[in-house]
Design a protein around this motif. Structure first.
Motif, short mmCIF file in Angstrom:
data_model
loop_
_atom_site.label_atom_id
_atom_site.label_comp_id
_atom_site.label_asym_id
_atom_site.label_seq_id
_atom_site.Cartn_x
_atom_site.Cartn_y
_atom_site.Cartn_z
N VAL A 24 -7.38 -2.06 -10.58
CA VAL A 24 -8.75 -2.50 -11.30
C VAL A 24 -8.46 -2.76 -12.71
O VAL A 24 -8.67 -3.89 -13.27
N GLU A 25 -7.61 -2.07 -13.40
CA GLU A 25 -7.22 -2.52 -14.71
C GLU A 25 -6.48 -3.92 -14.81
O GLU A 25 -6.86 -4.48 -15.97
N GLU A 26 -5.73 -4.02 -13.96
CA GLU A 26 -4.95 -5.38 -13.82
C GLU A 26 -6.02 -6.33 -13.80
O GLU A 26 -6.12 -7.69 -14.37
N ALA A 27 -7.00 -6.34 -12.64
CA ALA A 27 -7.96 -7.23 -12.55
C ALA A 27 -8.84 -7.63 -13.64
O ALA A 27 -9.20 -8.63 -14.02
N ALA A 28 -9.32 -6.37 -14.64
CA ALA A 28 -10.17 -6.58 -15.58
C ALA A 28 -9.36 -7.07 -16.73
O ALA A 28 -10.14 -8.12 -17.32
N ARG A 29 -8.32 -7.06 -16.98
CA ARG A 29 -7.35 -7.38 -17.95
C ARG A 29 -7.21 -9.03 -17.53
O ARG A 29 -7.33 -9.88 -18.40
N LEU A 30 -7.01 -9.64 -16.26
CA LEU A 30 -7.06 -11.00 -16.10
C LEU A 30 -8.35 -11.65 -16.23
O LEU A 30 -8.41 -12.79 -16.88
N LEU A 31 -9.50 -10.88 -15.90
CA LEU A 31 -10.83 -11.74 -15.96
C LEU A 31 -10.98 -11.83 -17.34
O LEU A 31 -11.72 -12.82 -17.86
N VAL A 32 -10.81 -10.80 -18.36
CA VAL A 32 -10.84 -10.95 -19.77
C VAL A 32 -10.03 -11.79 -20.65
O VAL A 32 -10.36 -12.73 -21.55
N ASP A 33 -8.66 -11.62 -20.35
CA ASP A 33 -7.58 -11.96 -21.33
C ASP A 33 -6.92 -13.05 -20.65
O ASP A 33 -6.26 -14.02 -21.52
N GLU A 34 -6.69 -13.32 -19.36
CA GLU A 34 -5.61 -14.33 -18.87
C GLU A 34 -6.27 -15.22 -17.79
O GLU A 34 -5.75 -15.93 -16.98
N TRP A 35 -7.71 -15.34 -17.82
CA TRP A 35 -8.36 -16.10 -16.86
C TRP A 35 -7.68 -17.77 -17.05
O TRP A 35 -7.89 -17.99 -18.46
N PRO A 36 -7.42 -18.62 -16.15
CA PRO A 36 -7.00 -19.67 -16.58
C PRO A 36 -7.97 -20.54 -17.45
O PRO A 36 -7.73 -21.31 -18.17
N ASP A 37 -9.50 -20.37 -17.14
CA ASP A 37 -10.41 -20.87 -18.09
C ASP A 37 -11.28 -20.01 -18.66
O ASP A 37 -12.39 -19.42 -18.00
N PRO A 38 -10.67 -19.47 -19.87
CA PRO A 38 -11.44 -18.51 -20.58
C PRO A 38 -13.06 -18.61 -20.71
O PRO A 38 -14.15 -17.57 -21.07
N GLY A 39 -13.59 -19.81 -20.71
CA GLY A 39 -15.08 -20.16 -21.06
C GLY A 39 -15.65 -20.12 -19.62
O GLY A 39 -16.77 -20.47 -19.60
N ASP A 40 -15.03 -19.73 -18.43
CA ASP A 40 -15.72 -19.74 -17.15
C ASP A 40 -16.76 -18.79 -17.17
O ASP A 40 -16.23 -17.58 -17.43
N THR A 41 -18.07 -18.98 -17.10
CA THR A 41 -19.02 -18.19 -17.05
C THR A 41 -19.72 -18.17 -15.39
O THR A 41 -20.89 -18.00 -15.47
N CYS A 42 -19.07 -18.30 -14.65
CA CYS A 42 -19.60 -18.65 -13.22
C CYS A 42 -20.28 -17.03 -12.73
O CYS A 42 -19.57 -16.27 -13.62
N ASP A 43 -20.95 -16.91 -12.06
CA ASP A 43 -21.65 -15.77 -11.71
C ASP A 43 -20.93 -14.89 -11.02
O ASP A 43 -20.56 -13.61 -11.42
#
Length: 81
Positions: A24-43
């Motif tokens: 979960v920690e790694e998933a959260a970090r990816l979602l917040v800090d390393e997502w390919p499109d940081p501006g992605d606000t999809c549901d």
């Protein structure tokens, strides 16, 4: 703090970079800090972020499973699977 492990998920960060997410920690970090499109606000991404935060707080098997499932949906919506 012990890690909140789950079954591995293989995702593509870029066309040439594959990553295996195992907690979960790694998933959260990816979602917040390393997502390919940081501006992605999809549901799906927003729900996955909320699910990861809930799992980090509650630390129950059910919340960990929900976080993993939500992360998979967000990665699929982003074309990362």
């Amino acid at each position: 703090m012990p890690r909140l492990w789950f079954d591995p998920i293989d995702i593509w960060i870029s066309d040439s970079t594959r990553r295996t997410v195992t907690s979960v920690e790694e998933a959260a970090r990816l979602l917040v800090d390393e997502w390919p499109d940081p501006g992605d606000t999809c549901d799906a991404r927003l729900f996955a972020m909320e699910a990861c935060y809930a799992a980090l707080k509650a630390k129950t098997p059910k919340t960990i499973d929900v976080a993993r499932s939500a992360f998979v949906e967000a990665a699929e919506a982003a074309g990362m699977l």
